[in-house]
Design a protein around this motif. Sequence first.
Motif, mmCIF file in Angstrom:
data_model
loop_
_atom_site.group_PDB
_atom_site.id
_atom_site.type_symbol
_atom_site.label_atom_id
_atom_site.label_comp_id
_atom_site.label_asym_id
_atom_site.label_seq_id
_atom_site.Cartn_x
_atom_site.Cartn_y
_atom_site.Cartn_z
ATOM 1 N N ARG A 22 0.934 -1.330 0.099
ATOM 2 C CA ARG A 22 -0.149 -0.057 -0.096
ATOM 3 C C ARG A 22 1.052 1.330 -0.033
ATOM 4 N NH1 ARG A 22 -4.961 2.133 1.818
ATOM 5 N NH2 ARG A 22 -4.838 4.235 0.910
ATOM 6 N N LEU A 23 1.695 1.360 0.885
ATOM 7 C CA LEU A 23 2.666 2.517 0.863
ATOM 8 C C LEU A 23 3.417 2.595 -0.419
ATOM 9 C CD1 LEU A 23 3.856 2.454 4.699
ATOM 10 C CD2 LEU A 23 2.252 3.925 3.537
ATOM 11 N N GLN A 24 4.016 1.388 -0.869
ATOM 12 C CA GLN A 24 4.904 1.856 -2.294
ATOM 13 C C GLN A 24 4.214 2.170 -3.231
ATOM 14 O OE1 GLN A 24 6.665 -1.941 -2.445
ATOM 15 N NE2 GLN A 24 8.664 -1.146 -1.915
ATOM 16 N N SER A 25 2.542 1.641 -3.399
ATOM 17 C CA SER A 25 1.734 2.137 -4.222
ATOM 18 C C SER A 25 1.390 3.890 -4.164
ATOM 19 C CB SER A 25 0.333 1.181 -4.138
ATOM 20 O OG SER A 25 -0.811 1.927 -4.959
ATOM 21 N N ASP A 26 1.047 4.176 -2.847
ATOM 22 C CA ASP A 26 0.660 5.518 -2.605
ATOM 23 C C ASP A 26 2.097 6.392 -2.976
ATOM 24 O OD1 ASP A 26 -1.531 4.530 -1.663
ATOM 25 O OD2 ASP A 26 -1.153 5.053 0.379
ATOM 26 N N LEU A 27 3.393 5.739 -2.800
ATOM 27 C CA LEU A 27 4.416 6.807 -2.849
ATOM 28 C C LEU A 27 4.746 6.508 -4.440
ATOM 29 C CD1 LEU A 27 7.041 5.170 -0.405
ATOM 30 C CD2 LEU A 27 6.303 7.539 -0.258
ATOM 31 N N GLN A 28 4.230 5.810 -5.207
ATOM 32 C CA GLN A 28 4.597 5.655 -6.661
ATOM 33 C C GLN A 28 3.436 6.642 -7.188
ATOM 34 O OE1 GLN A 28 4.032 2.005 -8.618
ATOM 35 N NE2 GLN A 28 4.970 2.764 -10.465
ATOM 36 N N GLN A 30 2.233 9.342 -5.962
ATOM 37 C CA GLN A 30 2.477 10.761 -5.701
ATOM 38 C C GLN A 30 4.020 10.994 -5.995
ATOM 39 O OE1 GLN A 30 2.523 12.160 -1.714
ATOM 40 N NE2 GLN A 30 0.285 11.625 -1.552
ATOM 41 N N GLN A 31 4.582 10.203 -7.124
ATOM 42 C CA GLN A 31 5.813 10.123 -7.735
ATOM 43 C C GLN A 31 7.015 10.524 -6.663
ATOM 44 O OE1 GLN A 31 5.078 12.989 -10.887
ATOM 45 N NE2 GLN A 31 4.270 11.447 -12.207
ATOM 46 N N ARG A 32 6.761 9.850 -5.684
ATOM 47 C CA ARG A 32 7.888 10.133 -4.601
ATOM 48 C C ARG A 32 8.797 8.642 -4.533
ATOM 49 N NH1 ARG A 32 6.822 14.603 -1.506
ATOM 50 N NH2 ARG A 32 4.668 15.472 -1.797
ATOM 51 N N SER A 33 9.804 8.936 -4.084
ATOM 52 C CA SER A 33 10.597 7.683 -3.963
ATOM 53 C C SER A 33 11.411 7.663 -2.721
ATOM 54 C CB SER A 33 11.827 7.376 -5.211
ATOM 55 O OG SER A 33 12.682 8.589 -5.049
ATOM 56 N N MET A 34 11.867 6.604 -2.422
ATOM 57 C CA MET A 34 12.606 6.350 -0.988
ATOM 58 C C MET A 34 13.192 4.980 -1.052
ATOM 59 S SD MET A 34 9.553 5.747 1.914
ATOM 60 C CE MET A 34 10.578 5.271 3.259
ATOM 61 N N ARG A 35 13.805 4.734 -0.012
ATOM 62 C CA ARG A 35 14.740 3.333 0.195
ATOM 63 C C ARG A 35 13.679 2.214 0.240
ATOM 64 N NH1 ARG A 35 13.244 3.814 5.048
ATOM 65 N NH2 ARG A 35 14.333 3.829 7.119
ATOM 66 N N GLU A 66 7.471 4.976 8.960
ATOM 67 C CA GLU A 66 7.490 6.428 9.663
ATOM 68 C C GLU A 66 8.045 7.471 8.663
ATOM 69 O OE1 GLU A 66 10.170 8.475 12.819
ATOM 70 O OE2 GLU A 66 8.903 6.788 13.487
ATOM 71 N N ASP A 67 9.138 6.873 7.843
ATOM 72 C CA ASP A 67 9.611 7.577 6.633
ATOM 73 C C ASP A 67 8.739 7.873 5.550
ATOM 74 O OD1 ASP A 67 11.914 8.171 8.031
ATOM 75 O OD2 ASP A 67 13.193 6.574 7.323
ATOM 76 N N ALA A 68 7.998 6.625 5.302
ATOM 77 C CA ALA A 68 7.167 6.635 4.062
ATOM 78 C C ALA A 68 5.922 7.460 4.373
ATOM 79 C CB ALA A 68 6.667 4.985 3.644
ATOM 80 N N LEU A 69 5.354 7.332 5.532
ATOM 81 C CA LEU A 69 4.236 8.236 5.706
ATOM 82 C C LEU A 69 4.698 9.666 5.770
ATOM 83 C CD1 LEU A 69 2.628 6.150 8.601
ATOM 84 C CD2 LEU A 69 1.673 6.685 6.336
ATOM 85 N N ALA A 70 5.987 10.130 6.243
ATOM 86 C CA ALA A 70 6.315 11.359 6.406
ATOM 87 C C ALA A 70 6.512 11.951 4.724
ATOM 88 C CB ALA A 70 7.864 11.438 7.135
ATOM 89 N N ALA A 71 7.132 11.149 3.993
ATOM 90 C CA ALA A 71 7.327 11.438 2.432
ATOM 91 C C ALA A 71 5.977 11.700 1.810
ATOM 92 C CB ALA A 71 7.794 10.236 1.755
ATOM 93 N N LEU A 72 4.906 10.794 2.372
ATOM 94 C CA LEU A 72 3.779 11.081 1.722
ATOM 95 C C LEU A 72 2.938 12.423 1.950
ATOM 96 C CD1 LEU A 72 2.169 7.369 1.767
ATOM 97 C CD2 LEU A 72 2.693 8.787 -0.157
#
Length: 83
Positions: A22-28, A30-35, A66-72
């Motif tokens: 879910r988080l990877q899908s949401d990041l993608q 929003q065109q955000r990337s992380m480790r 935590e990092d993924a939610l902050a990025a989102l």
Amino acid sequence: MNPLAAGTPPSNLAEARALITRLQSDLQAQQRSMRAPPPEPTTCCGRGCNGCVWEGYYAALAFWQEDALAALAALPAQAGPSA
């Protein structure tokens, strides 16, 4: 309890996998990337040891979450006027 909605780490592998997906899908979206999320352990003996590799995995996953939610939650960069 929904770990993604509550911001709490998952407590089992099925929840962990669903959270990561879910988080990877949401990041993608929003065109955000992380480790990458932490890899699942492969060395558990299944005896319920104190300090089990799964405890470390869930702790690492909590930091990743935590990092993924902050990025989102971060506001997208605003394009300034080009003068």
